[in-house]
Scaffold this motif. Structure first.
Motif, PDB file in Angstrom:
ATOM      1  N   LEU A 283     -75.050  89.710 106.531  1.00 43.16           N
ATOM      2  CA  LEU A 283     -73.986  90.515 107.127  1.00 43.16           C
ATOM      3  C   LEU A 283     -72.754  89.632 107.316  1.00 43.16           C
ATOM      4  O   LEU A 283     -72.872  88.448 107.607  1.00 43.16           O
ATOM      5  CB  LEU A 283     -74.444  91.074 108.477  1.00 43.16           C
ATOM      6  N   GLU A 284     -71.575  90.211 107.171  1.00 40.65           N
ATOM      7  CA  GLU A 284     -70.341  89.465 107.378  1.00 40.65           C
ATOM      8  C   GLU A 284     -70.202  89.069 108.850  1.00 40.65           C
ATOM      9  O   GLU A 284     -69.761  87.975 109.171  1.00 40.65           O
ATOM     10  CB  GLU A 284     -69.139  90.312 106.965  1.00 40.65           C
ATOM     11  N   THR A 285     -70.549  89.994 109.729  1.00 40.45           N
ATOM     12  CA  THR A 285     -70.491  89.772 111.174  1.00 40.45           C
ATOM     13  C   THR A 285     -71.732  90.401 111.796  1.00 40.45           C
ATOM     14  O   THR A 285     -72.060  91.544 111.494  1.00 40.45           O
ATOM     15  CB  THR A 285     -69.239  90.442 111.799  1.00 40.45           C
ATOM     16  N   PHE A 286     -72.404  89.646 112.664  1.00 34.31           N
ATOM     17  CA  PHE A 286     -73.566  90.172 113.365  1.00 34.31           C
ATOM     18  C   PHE A 286     -73.546  89.562 114.766  1.00 34.31           C
ATOM     19  O   PHE A 286     -73.945  88.430 114.975  1.00 34.31           O
ATOM     20  CB  PHE A 286     -74.844  89.812 112.624  1.00 34.31           C
TER      21      PHE A 286
ATOM     22  N   LYS B 187     -71.666  94.980 115.686  1.00 32.64           N
ATOM     23  CA  LYS B 187     -71.550  94.370 117.010  1.00 32.64           C
ATOM     24  C   LYS B 187     -72.262  95.280 118.000  1.00 32.64           C
ATOM     25  O   LYS B 187     -72.061  96.500 117.994  1.00 32.64           O
ATOM     26  CB  LYS B 187     -70.093  94.188 117.419  1.00 32.64           C
TER      27      LYS B 187
ATOM     28  N   ARG C 160     -70.549  94.771 108.851  1.00 35.33           N
ATOM     29  CA  ARG C 160     -70.345  94.126 110.150  1.00 35.33           C
ATOM     30  C   ARG C 160     -70.986  94.976 111.239  1.00 35.33           C
ATOM     31  O   ARG C 160     -70.897  96.199 111.206  1.00 35.33           O
ATOM     32  CB  ARG C 160     -68.851  93.975 110.445  1.00 35.33           C
TER      33      ARG C 160
ATOM     34  N   ARG D 148     -70.430  98.988 104.278  1.00 35.72           N
ATOM     35  CA  ARG D 148     -69.932  98.559 102.968  1.00 35.72           C
ATOM     36  C   ARG D 148     -69.574  99.827 102.192  1.00 35.72           C
ATOM     37  O   ARG D 148     -69.812 100.936 102.659  1.00 35.72           O
ATOM     38  CB  ARG D 148     -71.005  97.764 102.229  1.00 35.72           C
TER      39      ARG D 148
ATOM     40  N   LEU E 146     -63.775  95.248 114.840  1.00 38.03           N
ATOM     41  CA  LEU E 146     -64.574  94.870 113.668  1.00 38.03           C
ATOM     42  C   LEU E 146     -63.837  95.181 112.370  1.00 38.03           C
ATOM     43  O   LEU E 146     -63.885  94.411 111.415  1.00 38.03           O
ATOM     44  CB  LEU E 146     -65.912  95.604 113.663  1.00 38.03           C
ATOM     45  N   GLN E 147     -63.164  96.318 112.346  1.00 38.27           N
ATOM     46  CA  GLN E 147     -62.453  96.723 111.128  1.00 38.27           C
ATOM     47  C   GLN E 147     -61.240  95.836 110.845  1.00 38.27           C
ATOM     48  O   GLN E 147     -60.835  95.680 109.709  1.00 38.27           O
ATOM     49  CB  GLN E 147     -62.022  98.196 111.225  1.00 38.27           C
TER      50      GLN E 147
ATOM     51  N   GLU F 163     -61.131  92.618 111.446  1.00 43.65           N
ATOM     52  CA  GLU F 163     -61.576  91.273 111.032  1.00 43.65           C
ATOM     53  C   GLU F 163     -61.356  91.090 109.543  1.00 43.65           C
ATOM     54  O   GLU F 163     -61.534  92.006 108.760  1.00 43.65           O
ATOM     55  CB  GLU F 163     -63.069  91.074 111.330  1.00 43.65           C
TER      56      GLU F 163
END
Length: 198
Positions: free
Chosen positions: A4-7, A41, A39, A58, A194-195, A197
């Motif tokens: 994942l790009e962000t977790f 959170k 991503r 994605r 998140l969007q 980022e």
């Protein structure tokens, strides 16, 4: 699981954050959602009995049509049959359900595992129509799997829930108590962050 790009999982209690990150990770793996989630959170706030989740997805997959998974042939119009040679078996259950609904079980034969024969008076017209038949909608399936993932990751007893899904995002909020509008707004703000980022 695809990286994942962000977790991020946050909680006032560090050990709780680590536990929930492990739970969320396991559920993502079990439901094979790693490829769909870019991503994520999660914020768990025990003192408010609050669970918030925001996900950036994605790129979504297109509809799956008959022509994507099988070859359709009307053969001889004298036989009044349409032959379907399946190339991707994973869609066979959905395909059979749709064909049974359209033609009736009695008009569908399966002489081999990857071959279906449909009995119909208008074989040529039906063959043309069948090539465009939608077999699966990955977006609809994805939404139900995301909801299941969120519910499975939520603490026990958090039965008051809210979720929202857009083209490339998913927001989920749960609590033991009545949901406050500001909690839902906060979850959408988490999604906005998140969007943004890169």
């Amino acid at each position: 699981m695809e990286a994942l790009e962000t977790f991020v999982v946050e909680s006032p209690i560090l050990s709780e954050a680590q536990t929930y990150k492990s739970i969320v990770s396991d559920v993502i793996s079990e439901l094979v959602l790693g490829g769909a989630i870019g991503r994520i959170k999660v914020i768990v706030t025990p003192e408010d009995s609050l669970f918030q989740m925001a996900i950036v997805l994605r790129a979504s997959q297109p509809l799956v049509k008959m022509s994507d998974i099988a070859d359709v042939d009307s053969g001889s119009s004298l036989k009044k049959e349409v032959a379907i040679s399946i190339n991707e078996e994973k869609y066979l259950p959905e395909l059979l359900e749709k064909l049974w609904a359209r033609y009736g079980r009695g008009n569908i034969r399966q002489p081999e595992r990857k071959t279906l024969i449909i009995k119909t008076d208008a074989a040529t017209e039906e063959a043309i129509s069948l090539k465009e038949m939608v077999i699966a909608d990955p977006k609809r399936t994805l939404q139900s799997r995301l909801v299941e993932m969120a519910i499975r990751a939520t603490p026990e007893g958090f039965r008051v829930r809210y979720h929202s899904m857009a083209e490339h995002s998913f927001v989920f909020v749960a609590s033991e108590d009545t949901l406050k509008p500001e909690w839902i707004s906060e979850a959408h703000k988490i999604l906005d962050e998140l969007q943004e980022e890169k």
